[in-house]
Design an enzyme around this catalytic site. Structure first.
Site, PDB file in Angstrom:
ATOM      1  N   ASP A   1       4.001  -2.577 -11.488  1.00 36.10           N
ATOM      2  CA  ASP A   1       2.736  -1.968 -11.911  1.00 36.10           C
ATOM      3  C   ASP A   1       3.046  -0.582 -12.480  1.00 36.10           C
ATOM      4  O   ASP A   1       2.902   0.442 -11.819  1.00 36.10           O
ATOM      5  CB  ASP A   1       1.754  -1.874 -10.736  1.00 36.10           C
ATOM      6  CG  ASP A   1       0.348  -1.523 -11.206  1.00 36.10           C
ATOM      7  OD1 ASP A   1       0.138  -1.390 -12.434  1.00 36.10           O
ATOM      8  OD2 ASP A   1      -0.548  -1.373 -10.352  1.00 36.10           O
TER       9      ASP A   1
ATOM     10  N   HIS B   1      -5.571  -1.341  -5.151  1.00 39.31           N
ATOM     11  CA  HIS B   1      -6.337  -0.504  -6.083  1.00 39.31           C
ATOM     12  C   HIS B   1      -7.773  -0.343  -5.604  1.00 39.31           C
ATOM     13  O   HIS B   1      -8.340  -1.261  -5.028  1.00 39.31           O
ATOM     14  CB  HIS B   1      -6.312  -1.125  -7.487  1.00 39.31           C
ATOM     15  CG  HIS B   1      -4.939  -1.140  -8.079  1.00 39.31           C
ATOM     16  ND1 HIS B   1      -4.567  -2.009  -9.078  1.00 39.31           N
ATOM     17  CD2 HIS B   1      -3.850  -0.388  -7.800  1.00 39.31           C
ATOM     18  CE1 HIS B   1      -3.296  -1.786  -9.391  1.00 39.31           C
ATOM     19  NE2 HIS B   1      -2.838  -0.819  -8.623  1.00 39.31           N
TER      20      HIS B   1
ATOM     21  N   HIS C   1       3.600   9.118  -2.027  1.00 36.51           N
ATOM     22  CA  HIS C   1       2.501   8.644  -2.889  1.00 36.51           C
ATOM     23  C   HIS C   1       1.332   8.065  -2.114  1.00 36.51           C
ATOM     24  O   HIS C   1       0.271   7.829  -2.672  1.00 36.51           O
ATOM     25  CB  HIS C   1       3.022   7.639  -3.919  1.00 36.51           C
ATOM     26  CG  HIS C   1       3.050   6.206  -3.448  1.00 36.51           C
ATOM     27  ND1 HIS C   1       3.752   5.785  -2.348  1.00 36.51           N
ATOM     28  CD2 HIS C   1       2.466   5.080  -3.956  1.00 36.51           C
ATOM     29  CE1 HIS C   1       3.606   4.486  -2.198  1.00 36.51           C
ATOM     30  NE2 HIS C   1       2.824   4.028  -3.155  1.00 36.51           N
TER      31      HIS C   1
ATOM     32  N   HIS D   1       2.498   7.091 -10.178  1.00 33.41           N
ATOM     33  CA  HIS D   1       3.346   6.733  -9.038  1.00 33.41           C
ATOM     34  C   HIS D   1       4.579   5.933  -9.428  1.00 33.41           C
ATOM     35  O   HIS D   1       5.581   5.989  -8.745  1.00 33.41           O
ATOM     36  CB  HIS D   1       2.549   5.891  -8.027  1.00 33.41           C
ATOM     37  CG  HIS D   1       1.499   6.660  -7.313  1.00 33.41           C
ATOM     38  ND1 HIS D   1       0.397   6.068  -6.745  1.00 33.41           N
ATOM     39  CD2 HIS D   1       1.373   7.972  -7.074  1.00 33.41           C
ATOM     40  CE1 HIS D   1      -0.351   7.000  -6.179  1.00 33.41           C
ATOM     41  NE2 HIS D   1       0.216   8.158  -6.376  1.00 33.41           N
TER      42      HIS D   1
ATOM     43  N   SER E   1      -7.563  10.654   2.597  1.00 33.33           N
ATOM     44  CA  SER E   1      -6.645  10.915   1.484  1.00 33.33           C
ATOM     45  C   SER E   1      -6.371  12.412   1.462  1.00 33.33           C
ATOM     46  O   SER E   1      -7.076  13.189   2.122  1.00 33.33           O
ATOM     47  CB  SER E   1      -7.270  10.475   0.162  1.00 33.33           C
ATOM     48  OG  SER E   1      -7.504   9.089   0.148  1.00 33.33           O
TER      49      SER E   1
END
Length: 508
Positions: A122, A230, A431, A356, A412
């Site tokens: 990805d 995601h 990450h 990332h 987060s």
């Protein structure tokens, strides 16, 4: 003949603790290491890495992915690597490279290689944070409505298709122009570009190096979230650690509402990686390149295969930025409709956008000498320090913002880059949380309804396209993101700035 298998104590004999967070893997742990390996973990995270290694030894060094420490060491044996092979606290086994591995190759070394496994499938999976001037008290009464509006606006799920009309010609231009295409088409604000890594466009992109199959996969998916880890989240500022840095980002109070979008290059990026792995296997046999693991397929940077991959990877990276721009546009629309104000009135400015999974040409000091390097960051984030020329004017005194996405329902973080990180990790940090359980293990051990009930109890609205993904992405499937972030902070490779918690989650 391969050397006799070592027992667990012999394997760990190659690993030494340099500081409470920093550990070194000495040469000899795997054959042909050119540099040592270094990994950053605290006491609570170290057990997972060692357990992975012990399981590997117990099953006779066969089956499954190699343990992350072995993958880290195999990368240290790649031609052209300099300094050290680095693993960050969220490290876990991946394809070829571990996820959370950083490796820098000397571009002036004719033997130096580029490896798609060091970028991942990805390409430019990344995170962006959009701030607002709303508070939690203003959002709570319309929280469910807002979550539904986001879910309705942003196409999600495995086969999701974009709602922003795109022709084959648009795709070609987007692959070459990245965020500049979004600005031209009116899907992005001009000032967003300044707050994006690489200004949202890799200039070495060449759409002619992207296969027809990759373009065919990418065309219908532009502006979609996809599935897996995601997400689009509505988050609330819970704690501010560095007020001056947060103020520069437009984050000035606890309870302020932000939106975090985490997505990548969808099927297009996956196909670019697959195509490159096929061509590089042929290049390896032609050029006599040998690696410890066949998943570490690579080609010399200067070879046709190496250059073609870098040009196609840049296109996939540009596609991912266009994707996140399109979803930002849709998120701004969702908020505007709910609050009956323009996105501008809601101060919906981009704080930053980080990548990332990417390989980039950068200059770094290696043993006191400035070198041009190709830095592979797989499951790790660029974290440049204050005064670095490649970060925006707004952040020159604070360091580059680094966005660390938690797992569904956990917090987060926003960090900033440091000079120590520049010296030790080629300006890189963690990450995210990093997986602790495999996807299939999560599906078999966790109950879908239980996971949803836990989120509800925390006051989190959730919209999900595929129920089985709820178990795969549950917090129990991951390491504790706070432990990961604290390790980086204590090691000095990045600095904590803001902590955010989710109040609404939209997933594929």
């Amino acid at each position: 003949m391969s050397p006799p298998a070592r027992n667990y104590d012999e394997e760990t004999g190659f690993i030494s603790k340099l500081t409470p967070e920093k550990h070194e893997v000495r040469k000899g742990f795997v054959p042909n290491m050119r540099v040592p390996g270094v990994f950053y973990v605290n006491d609570s995270l170290r057990g997972l890495l060692y357990e992975e290694l012990k399981n590997f030894v117990d099953r006779g060094n066969v089956g499954g992915f190699l343990p992350a420490v072995k993958q880290l060491a195999n990368v240290a044996a790649l031609p052209g690597i300099v300094g050290r092979s680095i693993a960050l606290p969220d490290v876990h086994s991946g394809y070829g490279f571990a996820i959370g591995n950083v490796a820098a190759m000397d571009m002036n070394d004719p033997e130096a290689v580029v490896s798609p496994g060091g970028v991942g499938f990805d390409i430019n999976c990344g995170v962006r944070l959009v701030r607002t001037n709303l508070t939690e008290d203003e959002v709570r009464p319309v929280q469910e409505e807002l979550a539904q509006s986001l879910f309705d606006h942003i196409p999600v799920g495995v086969g999701s298709q974009g709602i922003i009309p795109t022709t084959a010609k648009d795709l070609e231009e987007a692959l070459e122009m990245g965020m500049d295409w979004s600005i031209r088409e009116g899907y992005s604000w001009v000032e967003d570009k300044e707050h994006c890594e690489e200004y949202g466009r890799m200039l070495n992109a060449d759409p002619s190096k992207v296969s027809k199959r990759a373009k065919k996969r990418g065309l219908p998916q532009m502006g979609t979230l996809g599935a897996g880890n995601h997400y689009a989240e509505i988050q609330v500022v819970e704690e501010i650690f560095d007020e001056a840095a947060a103020e520069r980002m437009g984050i000035n109070k606890v309870g302020q509402v932000c939106i975090m979008i985490h997505s990548g290059s969808r099927g297009l990026g996956h196909q670019v990686a697959t195509d490159a792995l096929t061509s590089m296997e042929k290049a390896m046999s032609r050029d006599g390149i040998k690696t410890n693991d066949r998943q570490l397929a690579c080609a010399r940077i200067s070879s046709e295969e190496g250059q073609n991959y870098l040009a196609a990877m840049a296109c996939a990276a540009n596609y991912a930025w266009v994707n996140r721009c399109s979803m930002t546009f849709l998120a701004r629309q969702a908020f505007a409709k709910t609050f009956k104000k323009t996105p501008d009135e809601l101060d919906m400015h981009l704080v930053y956008d980080v990548s990332h999974n990417i390989a980039k040409m950068e200059e770094h000091l290696v043993d006191g000498e400035m070198k041009k390097l190709l830095v592979h960051r797989k499951g790790s984030t660029r974290a440049f320090p204050p005064h670095h020329p490649l970060i925006p004017v707004d952040y020159q005194f604070t360091g580059q913002p680094v966005l660390i996405g938690g797992t569904m329902g956990t917090c987060s973080y926003v960090l900033t880059g440091t000079s120590k990180g520049m010296d030790e990790t080629f300006g890189s940090t963690c990450h995210g949380a990093g997986r602790a359980r495999s996807r299939s293990n999560s599906r078999s051990k966790l109950d879908y309804q239980q996971v949803l009930n836990k989120l509800k109890a925390k006051g989190i609205s959730i919209r999900v396209a595929s129920p089985k993904l709820v178990m795969e992405e549950a917090p129990e499937s991951y390491k504790d993101v706070t432990q990961v972030v604290d390790t980086c902070h204590e090691a000095g490779i990045s600095k904590k700035t803001v902590k955010l918690r989710p109040i609404a989650v939209v997933k594929g």
